[in-house]
Scaffold this motif. Sequence first.
Motif, PDB file in Angstrom:
ATOM      1  N   LEU A   1       5.535 -10.905   1.703  1.00 16.64           N
ATOM      2  CA  LEU A   1       4.486 -11.020   2.103  1.00 16.64           C
ATOM      3  C   LEU A   1       3.714 -12.409   1.409  1.00 16.64           C
ATOM      4  CD1 LEU A   1       2.598  -8.182   3.365  1.00 16.64           C
ATOM      5  CD2 LEU A   1       3.997  -9.677   4.749  1.00 16.64           C
ATOM      6  N   ASP A   2       3.068 -13.289   1.903  1.00 18.30           N
ATOM      7  CA  ASP A   2       2.366 -14.415   0.831  1.00 18.30           C
ATOM      8  C   ASP A   2       1.533 -13.635   0.013  1.00 18.30           C
ATOM      9  OD1 ASP A   2       3.844 -16.276   2.393  1.00 18.30           O
ATOM     10  OD2 ASP A   2       1.982 -16.470   3.873  1.00 18.30           O
ATOM     11  N   ILE A   3       1.350 -14.289  -1.070  1.00 19.44           N
ATOM     12  CA  ILE A   3       0.592 -13.592  -2.100  1.00 19.44           C
ATOM     13  C   ILE A   3      -1.001 -13.638  -1.749  1.00 19.44           C
ATOM     14  CG2 ILE A   3      -0.278 -13.841  -4.609  1.00 19.44           C
ATOM     15  CD1 ILE A   3       2.539 -15.299  -5.251  1.00 19.44           C
TER      16      ILE A   3
ATOM     17  N   SER B   1      15.098 -16.133   8.761  1.00 19.42           N
ATOM     18  CA  SER B   1      13.963 -16.546   8.222  1.00 19.42           C
ATOM     19  C   SER B   1      13.338 -15.273   7.376  1.00 19.42           C
ATOM     20  CB  SER B   1      12.914 -17.193   8.909  1.00 19.42           C
ATOM     21  OG  SER B   1      12.384 -16.340   9.949  1.00 19.42           O
ATOM     22  N   LYS B   2      12.132 -15.418   6.725  1.00 21.20           N
ATOM     23  CA  LYS B   2      11.548 -14.565   5.975  1.00 21.20           C
ATOM     24  C   LYS B   2      10.621 -13.758   7.206  1.00 21.20           C
ATOM     25  CE  LYS B   2       7.460 -15.369   4.164  1.00 21.20           C
ATOM     26  NZ  LYS B   2       6.371 -15.850   3.145  1.00 21.20           N
TER      27      LYS B   2
ATOM     28  N   THR C   1       7.337  -1.703 -11.172  1.00 25.82           N
ATOM     29  CA  THR C   1       7.663  -2.783 -11.663  1.00 25.82           C
ATOM     30  C   THR C   1       7.193  -3.781 -10.634  1.00 25.82           C
ATOM     31  OG1 THR C   1       9.645  -1.941 -12.802  1.00 25.82           O
ATOM     32  CG2 THR C   1       9.583  -4.247 -12.103  1.00 25.82           C
ATOM     33  N   GLU C   2       7.367  -3.558  -9.305  1.00 27.94           N
ATOM     34  CA  GLU C   2       6.890  -4.518  -8.222  1.00 27.94           C
ATOM     35  C   GLU C   2       5.390  -4.672  -8.047  1.00 27.94           C
ATOM     36  OE1 GLU C   2       8.618  -6.911  -7.067  1.00 27.94           O
ATOM     37  OE2 GLU C   2      10.546  -6.074  -7.304  1.00 27.94           O
ATOM     38  N   ILE C   3       4.877  -3.534  -8.377  1.00 32.15           N
ATOM     39  CA  ILE C   3       3.261  -3.463  -8.258  1.00 32.15           C
ATOM     40  C   ILE C   3       2.815  -4.288  -9.676  1.00 32.15           C
ATOM     41  CG2 ILE C   3       1.397  -2.083  -8.869  1.00 32.15           C
ATOM     42  CD1 ILE C   3       2.935   0.099  -7.286  1.00 32.15           C
ATOM     43  N   ALA C   4       3.229  -4.031 -10.755  1.00 29.48           N
ATOM     44  CA  ALA C   4       2.696  -4.826 -11.804  1.00 29.48           C
ATOM     45  C   ALA C   4       3.210  -6.532 -11.665  1.00 29.48           C
ATOM     46  CB  ALA C   4       3.746  -4.546 -12.940  1.00 29.48           C
ATOM     47  N   SER C   5       4.300  -6.878 -11.082  1.00 30.06           N
ATOM     48  CA  SER C   5       4.460  -8.308 -10.691  1.00 30.06           C
ATOM     49  C   SER C   5       3.265  -8.765  -9.833  1.00 30.06           C
ATOM     50  CB  SER C   5       5.745  -8.399 -10.054  1.00 30.06           C
ATOM     51  OG  SER C   5       6.087  -9.802  -9.830  1.00 30.06           O
ATOM     52  N   TYR C   6       3.036  -8.099  -8.726  1.00 34.30           N
ATOM     53  CA  TYR C   6       2.052  -8.291  -7.650  1.00 34.30           C
ATOM     54  C   TYR C   6       0.708  -8.487  -8.255  1.00 34.30           C
ATOM     55  CZ  TYR C   6      -1.576  -7.091  -3.935  1.00 34.30           C
ATOM     56  OH  TYR C   6      -2.807  -7.223  -3.268  1.00 34.30           O
ATOM     57  N   LEU C   7       0.316  -7.584  -9.179  1.00 33.25           N
ATOM     58  CA  LEU C   7      -0.969  -7.628  -9.987  1.00 33.25           C
ATOM     59  C   LEU C   7      -1.089  -8.809 -10.589  1.00 33.25           C
ATOM     60  CD1 LEU C   7      -1.518  -3.862 -10.714  1.00 33.25           C
ATOM     61  CD2 LEU C   7      -2.751  -5.099  -9.148  1.00 33.25           C
TER      62      LEU C   7
ATOM     63  N   TYR D   1       0.893  -3.138   2.515  1.00 35.19           N
ATOM     64  CA  TYR D   1       2.116  -2.546   2.069  1.00 35.19           C
ATOM     65  C   TYR D   1       2.191  -2.115   0.580  1.00 35.19           C
ATOM     66  CZ  TYR D   1       3.528  -4.357   6.604  1.00 35.19           C
ATOM     67  OH  TYR D   1       3.685  -4.731   7.938  1.00 35.19           O
ATOM     68  N   MET D   2       1.739  -3.049  -0.326  1.00 36.83           N
ATOM     69  CA  MET D   2       1.463  -2.942  -1.719  1.00 36.83           C
ATOM     70  C   MET D   2       0.449  -1.707  -1.903  1.00 36.83           C
ATOM     71  SD  MET D   2       3.082  -4.003  -4.220  1.00 36.83           S
ATOM     72  CE  MET D   2       3.697  -5.726  -3.773  1.00 36.83           C
TER      73      MET D   2
END
Length: 317
Positions: A184-186, A140-141, A221-227, A192-193
Amino acid sequence: MEHDCHIYWEKNSDAIGDVIKTRREMLGLSRKELCEGICSERTLMRMELRQVKSQIPIVRELFDKLGLCAEYIRGRIITNNIEAIQLAERLVDYTNHYEMEKWENCLNLLEEKLDMEIVYNKQFIMRIRNLLEFCKQNISKEVFIEKLIECLEYTVPLKSVLNANKCYMTDEESICILNIATRLDISKENPYMTVLQNIANEYMKEDKIAVQVSMYELLMTEIASYLGNIGEYDKSDAISRKVLKECLQYGRLHLLTNNLYNNVWNYQKRVEKNLLIPQQYNEVMELKRCILLARIAKADNQIRFLEEVLSDLTLKF
């Protein structure tokens, strides 16, 4: 590796004293605690202030105590076996493209060829193996995140990472944090971010993008997606545009598609929410560009995903 030849081009590098100081403070160690049984406190202070030439035997012991490796790491592993180095390169490629069967076979072969008593090899192999198990839906996650924390803590306590004002982390440690952050849930509260943003900011502040371009692009790239996911569309777009520029400057294709699509996705969300749109997009054309780039990069999973998005979009018109 007597038959091996390396050519290095570096715009910047880390001074050993700076690495030791940053990592020591990150772990909450005093100079006295770190240097005990290794060198005098005065010697350590002078090393951190760059007032003395670092002695390799002392550096090795200090690095070991700091959870760092004084050996040259090739492709995130420590080995002189050329075949193992090549396997590690292929493994990363199979992982990026989610080629499960090749991924698993390559991972098993690599593990046989590595010295798993070396903690850095163990950290790399176990992170990749747990990622494979998660992608195959065998864990699981929540279990995956627990396993990632365990991998991270082979070399550094999670608490030290989350509480530090400034971090010095290896690429493998950074990827462990990245893998946790993206599962992690949004939420606007993602510690962590925040760690990843601090690491990326250090690359920019200290002008290390040319040296750390691969890790910089991945984190940003992941930071941009998260934002984008939390509604910070302008910030997300700005980061993706910057990464696109860096990708083109250094001739790197792997993350071009991700960042181009991120801008399209942010545009679509603005339209859905009736927000001010800073730039008009031809979504169909931009998605076709994404697909073309994905084909050039041979990213089959991205191609399938983007073709589905394009198909859904064309049905709306």
